[in-house]
Design a protein around this motif. Structure first.
Motif, short mmCIF file in Angstrom:
data_model
loop_
_atom_site.label_atom_id
_atom_site.label_comp_id
_atom_site.label_asym_id
_atom_site.label_seq_id
_atom_site.Cartn_x
_atom_site.Cartn_y
_atom_site.Cartn_z
N LEU A 84 0.85 -1.18 0.00
CA LEU A 84 0.00 0.00 0.00
C LEU A 84 0.89 1.24 0.00
CD1 LEU A 84 -2.54 -1.10 2.77
CD2 LEU A 84 -3.03 -0.89 0.31
N PHE A 85 0.41 2.31 -0.62
CA PHE A 85 1.13 3.57 -0.66
C PHE A 85 0.25 4.69 -0.09
CE2 PHE A 85 2.45 1.21 -4.55
CZ PHE A 85 3.77 0.96 -4.21
N PHE A 86 0.86 5.57 0.74
CA PHE A 86 0.15 6.73 1.29
C PHE A 86 1.01 7.97 1.07
CE2 PHE A 86 -1.06 2.96 3.53
CZ PHE A 86 -2.42 3.08 3.72
N ASN A 87 0.35 9.10 0.79
CA ASN A 87 1.04 10.38 0.79
C ASN A 87 1.57 10.59 2.21
OD1 ASN A 87 1.72 13.11 1.06
ND2 ASN A 87 -0.01 13.83 -0.18
N GLN A 88 2.89 10.78 2.35
CA GLN A 88 3.49 10.86 3.68
C GLN A 88 2.92 12.02 4.48
OE1 GLN A 88 7.31 12.45 3.98
NE2 GLN A 88 7.42 12.06 6.17
N GLU A 89 2.62 13.13 3.79
CA GLU A 89 2.17 14.33 4.52
C GLU A 89 0.67 14.33 4.77
OE1 GLU A 89 3.98 15.57 1.41
OE2 GLU A 89 5.93 15.69 2.37
N GLU A 90 -0.10 13.64 3.95
CA GLU A 90 -1.56 13.64 4.08
C GLU A 90 -2.05 12.22 3.80
OE1 GLU A 90 -4.58 13.60 5.00
OE2 GLU A 90 -4.36 15.77 5.06
N LYS A 91 -2.12 11.42 4.86
CA LYS A 91 -2.29 9.97 4.65
C LYS A 91 -3.70 9.60 4.17
CE LYS A 91 1.53 8.98 7.68
NZ LYS A 91 1.64 10.38 8.13
N LEU A 92 -4.60 10.57 4.13
CA LEU A 92 -5.90 10.29 3.51
C LEU A 92 -5.76 10.12 2.01
CD1 LEU A 92 -8.66 12.53 5.12
CD2 LEU A 92 -8.64 10.06 4.91
N GLU A 93 -4.67 10.61 1.46
CA GLU A 93 -4.39 10.37 0.04
C GLU A 93 -3.60 9.07 -0.07
OE1 GLU A 93 -2.19 13.41 -2.05
OE2 GLU A 93 -2.32 12.31 -3.95
N ARG A 94 -4.10 8.12 -0.87
CA ARG A 94 -3.51 6.79 -0.86
C ARG A 94 -3.68 6.10 -2.21
NH1 ARG A 94 -8.10 4.92 3.53
NH2 ARG A 94 -9.89 5.15 2.16
N TYR A 95 -2.88 5.04 -2.39
CA TYR A 95 -2.94 4.26 -3.64
C TYR A 95 -4.37 3.84 -3.91
CZ TYR A 95 -2.59 0.11 -6.65
OH TYR A 95 -2.77 -0.81 -7.65
N ASN A 96 -4.79 4.02 -5.15
CA ASN A 96 -6.14 3.64 -5.55
C ASN A 96 -6.06 2.68 -6.72
OD1 ASN A 96 -8.73 3.98 -7.17
ND2 ASN A 96 -9.25 5.01 -5.24
N MET A 97 -6.45 1.44 -6.44
CA MET A 97 -6.39 0.41 -7.48
C MET A 97 -7.20 0.80 -8.70
SD MET A 97 -8.21 -3.34 -7.39
CE MET A 97 -9.83 -2.61 -7.55
N ALA A 98 -8.46 1.20 -8.49
CA ALA A 98 -9.35 1.43 -9.63
C ALA A 98 -8.83 2.58 -10.50
CB ALA A 98 -10.76 1.72 -9.13
N ASP A 99 -8.37 3.66 -9.88
CA ASP A 99 -7.87 4.78 -10.67
C ASP A 99 -6.61 4.38 -11.44
OD1 ASP A 99 -9.97 6.29 -9.77
OD2 ASP A 99 -8.80 7.53 -8.40
N THR A 100 -5.77 3.56 -10.81
CA THR A 100 -4.56 3.07 -11.49
C THR A 100 -4.94 2.24 -12.73
OG1 THR A 100 -3.32 3.05 -9.42
CG2 THR A 100 -2.51 1.61 -11.18
N THR A 115 6.31 9.31 -0.04
CA THR A 115 5.33 8.23 0.08
C THR A 115 5.66 7.30 1.24
OG1 THR A 115 5.03 8.29 -2.32
CG2 THR A 115 4.29 6.29 -1.20
N LEU A 116 4.65 7.04 2.05
CA LEU A 116 4.75 5.99 3.06
C LEU A 116 4.41 4.66 2.38
CD1 LEU A 116 4.90 4.82 5.97
CD2 LEU A 116 2.48 5.44 6.20
N VAL A 117 5.36 3.74 2.42
CA VAL A 117 5.17 2.41 1.82
C VAL A 117 4.92 1.41 2.95
CG1 VAL A 117 6.21 0.59 0.41
CG2 VAL A 117 6.70 3.01 -0.09
N VAL A 118 3.84 0.66 2.84
CA VAL A 118 3.51 -0.36 3.84
C VAL A 118 3.34 -1.67 3.09
CG1 VAL A 118 1.81 -1.10 5.56
CG2 VAL A 118 2.36 1.33 5.32
N LEU A 119 4.09 -2.70 3.51
CA LEU A 119 4.02 -3.96 2.76
C LEU A 119 4.08 -5.17 3.68
CD1 LEU A 119 7.10 -5.36 2.56
CD2 LEU A 119 7.48 -3.39 1.06
N THR A 120 3.59 -6.28 3.13
CA THR A 120 3.72 -7.57 3.81
C THR A 120 4.22 -8.60 2.79
OG1 THR A 120 2.50 -9.45 4.72
CG2 THR A 120 1.22 -7.86 3.49
N THR A 121 5.05 -9.52 3.28
CA THR A 121 5.58 -10.57 2.41
C THR A 121 4.84 -11.90 2.62
OG1 THR A 121 7.29 -10.92 4.08
CG2 THR A 121 7.90 -9.60 2.17
N CYS A 122 3.61 -11.82 3.14
CA CYS A 122 2.80 -13.03 3.26
C CYS A 122 2.48 -13.58 1.86
CB CYS A 122 1.51 -12.74 4.01
SG CYS A 122 1.77 -12.53 5.78
N GLN A 123 2.20 -14.89 1.81
CA GLN A 123 1.90 -15.52 0.52
C GLN A 123 0.65 -14.93 -0.12
OE1 GLN A 123 3.13 -19.37 2.30
NE2 GLN A 123 2.75 -20.19 0.26
#
Lengths: 216, 247
Positions: free
Chosen positions: B51-67, B190-198
């Motif tokens: 997941l990606f978030f705007n570091q300064e305004e975390k309400l702004e975030r990666y959007n699958m559909a828009d991408t 960008t704040l990057v949050v990730l998991t390496t789960c399967q």
């Protein structure tokens, strides 16, 4: 394209609730467990952008990913269980005379319209603006943070085997509907899409009718 | 030797930092505008739900559909970008040795992992215990005041799921081999949050999440002749929307 069309035996005259929502307007209401909720496309090719929340814990909400993964198919139709982010069944689609509904295309916004169409389209009406207004009026602490993946009822957004996402002509028509039974108390948030940039509805957004029947 | 050349080996002198993330773990960090992050699949068959978030305004975030909509694609590879819900390009996929990264399957949850792999608690299994994607993301998000409401559809790097004519989803094993990598150039802080789960559709019956290596360096943001910027008119407008924040 195979479609499973299932009609409903419910009588609109017997509905406990009925309301026509004009194009471009939001709608928000709780549908209780066991009630049946119908969205009727009055004039055809509407895109009814819809979010669902557990009415008793809105941090549990509809998840497009969980739903399509669980049924192994990206299109929603009769028989599809709409799952939450915790994997619980929120609603089951029990009747569908359109045959296919999208859950990957998301909702339009002022900002995404600048990207998709032109920078000067920002000030046109959009679904996510409608959602935000409805959440503000609902006034129970829900905000933009709660805008997650949605369903676009009556929209046709195919993915090709090569991985392309396409916007195909709508397959709905006047009088077609989708009907679902609530498996928990669900808070429904709708933007009856006002999109004026997308040719799918011939640039002519139209009203829809929403009906609710009490548990039989 | 430059680390920004396609397919080149990394130059230790140019690296800002490097960190290994074991399989089944979760990680977060801030990647500033003009930084490139290479994610390397060390054993093959990794999955990195991100997941990606705007570091300064975390309400702004990666959007699958828009991408997906902006680029008429259902997956990510070199040349595509990740959009926020505010019409901005957050990061660009500037290089990719495996060719397909899933965007539509989301993450596993506790029930699914227990049903698939059995229960394995920390008490008995120590750090070999079974973790799931959803809880891992919530765990990392909590460090920034974020939570369940912020678990949006993820980008699942290294995993490939195709869709046939009928809409059926098919997981494609063997998409990523040991040493495969993907590079993300960040166009905003960008704040990057990730998991390496399967991956939730990984057919492997064993709980066997794979290790990844993160490598970051200063690359500068996209230039005027950039591949991702000029992929389509939509991306040119997306980059414009990002760049006005930094003028």
């Amino acid at each position: 394209m195979t479609q499973t069309l299932v009609t409903s035996s419910l009588d609109p005259e017997a509905a406990a609730f009925s309301e026509v929502v004009p194009a471009g307007e939001p709608w928000m209401k709780v549908v209780k467990q066991g009630q049946v909720f119908r969205i009727l496309d009055l004039e055809g090719n509407q895109a009814v952008d819809t979010l669902f929340y557990n009415a008793n814990d809105y941090e549990e909400r509809y998840s497009a990913n969980d739903t399509i993964r669980a049924q192994g198919n990206i299109y929603l139709t009769a028989g599809t269980q709409l799952l939450s982010n915790e994997g619980n069944a929120m609603l089951t689609i029990v009747a569908d005379t359109c045959g296919r509904h999208d859950t990957l295309g998301g909702a339009c916004s002022a900002e995404s319209n600048t990207v998709r169409y032109a920078l000067d389209k920002r000030h046109m009406h959009s679904c996510r603006d409608s959602f935000l207004l409805a959440l503000a009026e609902w006034d129970n602490g829900m905000t933009k943070r709660d805008l997650s993946s949605n369903i676009n009822f009556f929209m046709n957004v195919p993915v090709t085997p090569q991985g392309e996402l396409t916007f195909a002509d709508g397959i709905s028509a006047a009088g077609r509907y989708v009907e679902m039974r609530a498996e928990m108390d669900v808070l429904v948030l709708i933007s009856n899409c006002p999109q004026l940039n997308n040719p799918c509805n011939a640039y002519n957004p139209t009203p829809v009718q929403l009906l609710i029947w009490d548990a039989q | 030797m430059s680390v920004t050349e396609s397919g080149s080996a990394l130059d230790p002198e140019a690296l800002a930092w490097q960190e290994q993330v074991p399989g089944g773990a979760h990680w977060s960090g801030v990647l500033r505008r003009g930084t490139t992050l290479r994610i390397t699949d060390q054993q093959g068959g990794a999955n990195v739900s991100t997941l990606f978030f705007n570091q300064e305004e975390k309400l702004e975030r990666y959007n699958m559909a828009d991408t997906l909509k902006a680029q008429h694609t259902a997956y990510l590879t070199k040349g595509y970008v990740c959009y926020s819900d505010m019409g901005r390009v957050m990061c660009s996929v500037t290089d990719d040795s495996c060719g397909w990264h899933d965007t539509i399957c989301g993450v596993s949850n506790a029930r699914m992992v227990t049903e698939k792999y059995g229960e394995a608690r920390y008490q008995e299994h120590r750090n070999q215990y079974h973790r799931n994607g959803f809880d891992s993301l919530v765990n990392e998000l909590g460090k920034y005041g974020l939570g369940r409401r912020d678990v949006m559809p993820t980008a699942n790097f290294f995993s490939k799921v195709t869709v046939d004519e009928s809409g059926a989803m098919v997981f494609q094993p063997g998409n990523s081999e040991a040493g495969d990598y993907v590079e993300l150039r960040f166009e905003m802080n960008t704040l990057v949050v990730l998991t390496t789960c399967q991956h939730p559709l990984d057919p492997d019956p064993q709980y066997r999440p794979r290790d990844i290596l993160l490598s970051a360096w200063h690359s500068g943001p996209a230039g005027a002749d950039d591949l991702c910027r000029n992929r389509c008119p939509e991306n040119q407008r997306g980059f414009h929307n990002t760049e006005v924040m930094f003028r």
